[in-house]
Write a protein that holds these residues in place. Structure first.
Motif, PDB file in Angstrom:
ATOM      1  N   THR A 158       0.830  -1.207   0.000  1.00  0.00           N
ATOM      2  CA  THR A 158       0.000   0.000   0.000  1.00  0.00           C
ATOM      3  C   THR A 158       0.865   1.258   0.000  1.00  0.00           C
ATOM      4  O   THR A 158       0.520   2.247  -0.658  1.00  0.00           O
ATOM      5  CB  THR A 158      -0.942   0.015   1.211  1.00  0.00           C
ATOM      6  OG1 THR A 158      -0.191  -0.221   2.416  1.00  0.00           O
ATOM      7  CG2 THR A 158      -2.006  -1.065   1.089  1.00  0.00           C
ATOM      8  N   THR A 185       2.047  -5.560  -5.256  1.00  0.00           N
ATOM      9  CA  THR A 185       0.616  -5.869  -5.293  1.00  0.00           C
ATOM     10  C   THR A 185       0.380  -7.330  -5.651  1.00  0.00           C
ATOM     11  O   THR A 185      -0.452  -8.012  -5.043  1.00  0.00           O
ATOM     12  CB  THR A 185      -0.097  -4.956  -6.306  1.00  0.00           C
ATOM     13  OG1 THR A 185       0.030  -3.592  -5.870  1.00  0.00           O
ATOM     14  CG2 THR A 185      -1.571  -5.304  -6.417  1.00  0.00           C
ATOM     15  N   ALA A 256      -8.511  -4.816  -3.908  1.00  0.00           N
ATOM     16  CA  ALA A 256      -7.182  -4.650  -3.300  1.00  0.00           C
ATOM     17  C   ALA A 256      -6.041  -5.072  -4.216  1.00  0.00           C
ATOM     18  O   ALA A 256      -4.923  -4.554  -4.073  1.00  0.00           O
ATOM     19  CB  ALA A 256      -7.102  -5.435  -1.988  1.00  0.00           C
ATOM     20  N   PRO A 260      -6.032  -2.584  -8.814  1.00  0.00           N
ATOM     21  CA  PRO A 260      -4.790  -1.795  -8.754  1.00  0.00           C
ATOM     22  C   PRO A 260      -3.724  -2.288  -9.724  1.00  0.00           C
ATOM     23  O   PRO A 260      -3.015  -1.476 -10.331  1.00  0.00           O
ATOM     24  CB  PRO A 260      -4.333  -1.957  -7.299  1.00  0.00           C
ATOM     25  CG  PRO A 260      -5.581  -2.241  -6.545  1.00  0.00           C
ATOM     26  CD  PRO A 260      -6.422  -3.064  -7.472  1.00  0.00           C
ATOM     27  N   GLN A 286      -7.128   0.163  -3.814  1.00  0.00           N
ATOM     28  CA  GLN A 286      -6.408  -0.745  -2.928  1.00  0.00           C
ATOM     29  C   GLN A 286      -6.717  -0.483  -1.455  1.00  0.00           C
ATOM     30  O   GLN A 286      -6.903  -1.428  -0.674  1.00  0.00           O
ATOM     31  CB  GLN A 286      -4.902  -0.622  -3.164  1.00  0.00           C
ATOM     32  CG  GLN A 286      -4.089  -1.667  -2.423  1.00  0.00           C
ATOM     33  CD  GLN A 286      -2.688  -1.781  -2.978  1.00  0.00           C
ATOM     34  OE1 GLN A 286      -1.824  -1.022  -2.588  1.00  0.00           O
ATOM     35  NE2 GLN A 286      -2.477  -2.730  -3.888  1.00  0.00           N
TER      36      GLN A 286
END
Length: 312
Positions: A158, A185, A256, A260, A286
């Protein structure tokens, strides 16, 4: 476990804030991100703002928030106390780094030292937060080798996506940062799938027999310790239907991780300002997905105290 919003927001906001702070401290302090007043100011305000908002939110789950300061005295034995000490201590080098990098426009030297200390403090705080849950033996879903790395991976993930959005917003996007944010990610997605697979196959050895210490036969609860729903069942015995859990897992993966990742790939081929818009949407998606991921993290957890109430 009961998913209290204050704790959901706390773990999501502080994870992203500390992840961003660590990256700014290392990359800014060492000169990989050149000093720029507005970029540095917005970046530091975003990181420290998320951290402060998360820490303040965490007091909302306390029965007596005014006594929260007492937790700092138990750092020798409590991971919660260590988290509090580390979080406060991190603000000192973070403040020095911000002054040197943002207001003096410097990197290297003492600014780099302060940035590296801030990054170390951020990692230590996230580590302590993860250990709060990983050290709880009565909750098998948390007391596993997956919990602590998840906190560290998600904070880096993040924080990296936020940093990418920040750089893209100021038209100084870096292919290296974008690539790392995308890889983080994907790594977070893979780790979350591994956690769910582990928990779904988890064979919990604790039963009513082992919980009560009564051997032989099958122990069953004839009468509850309480005649109505109480605090323990509301907080420790929260239950979610399997079909709802499966649906929420799919939404979590979409918000999430999948969305992204696609938006970060799109940002590679777009020019500014479209690349900045895609990167910003990736960050918002996210963070929303991680709030849902945190909800599932708590909702799927089962405390062994529920065995005393006839729940397997």
């Amino acid at each position: 476990m009961h998913p209290a919003f204050s704790v959901l927001f706390f773990t999501t906001a502080t994870g992203a804030g500390y992840g961003l702070l660590a990256l700014l401290g290392v990359l800014g302090g060492l000169g990989f991100i050149q000093p720029d007043f507005w970029l540095g100011l917005v970046g530091m305000m975003l990181a420290l703002g998320l951290i402060a908002a998360g820490l303040l939110s965490s007091t909302g789950h306390l029965g007596r928030p005014e006594r929260a300061w007492r937790a700092f005295s138990q750092w020798r034995s409590s991971w919660l106390s260590r988290e509090g000490v580390a979080s406060v201590a991190t603000f000192i080098p973070a403040g020095l780094f911000g002054i040197g990098w943002v207001f003096f426009g410097r990197s290297g030297g003492w600014v780099a030292g302060a940035g590296l200390l801030a990054a170390a403090g951020a990692v230590a705080t996230v580590y302590a937060t993860g250990m709060i849950y990983a050290s709880l033996k009565p909750i098998a879903q948390w007391h596993s080798p997956y919990t602590l790395p998840a906190y560290l991976i998600f904070a880096g993930m993040t924080g990296g996506v936020l940093l990418n959005a920040l750089l893209q917003g100021f038209a100084v996007g870096s292919a290296a940062v974008s690539t790392c944010a995308l890889l983080a990610t994907l790594a977070g997605w893979g780790w979350k799938l591994a956690i769910w697979r582990y928990n779904d196959r988890l064979d919990i050895p604790t039963t009513a027999n082992t919980a009560t210490g009564l051997a032989g036969g099958t122990i069953r609860s004839i009468e509850w310790p309480h005649t109505e729903e109480n605090y323990l069942l509301k907080e420790m015995g929260f239950r979610i239907a399997r079909k709802h859990s499966a649906k929420l897992r799919r939404i979590t993966q979409l918000l999430a991780f999948a969305a992204p990742a696609v938006l970060l790939l799109v940002a590679f081929v777009l020019q500014w300002p479209l690349a900045a818009i895609a990167s910003t949407l990736a960050a918002f998606s996210q963070l929303a997905g991680m709030l849902l991921e945190r909800w599932l993290f708590f909702a799927d957890a089962k405390h062994t105290v529920t065995l005393y109430y006839g729940r397997e």
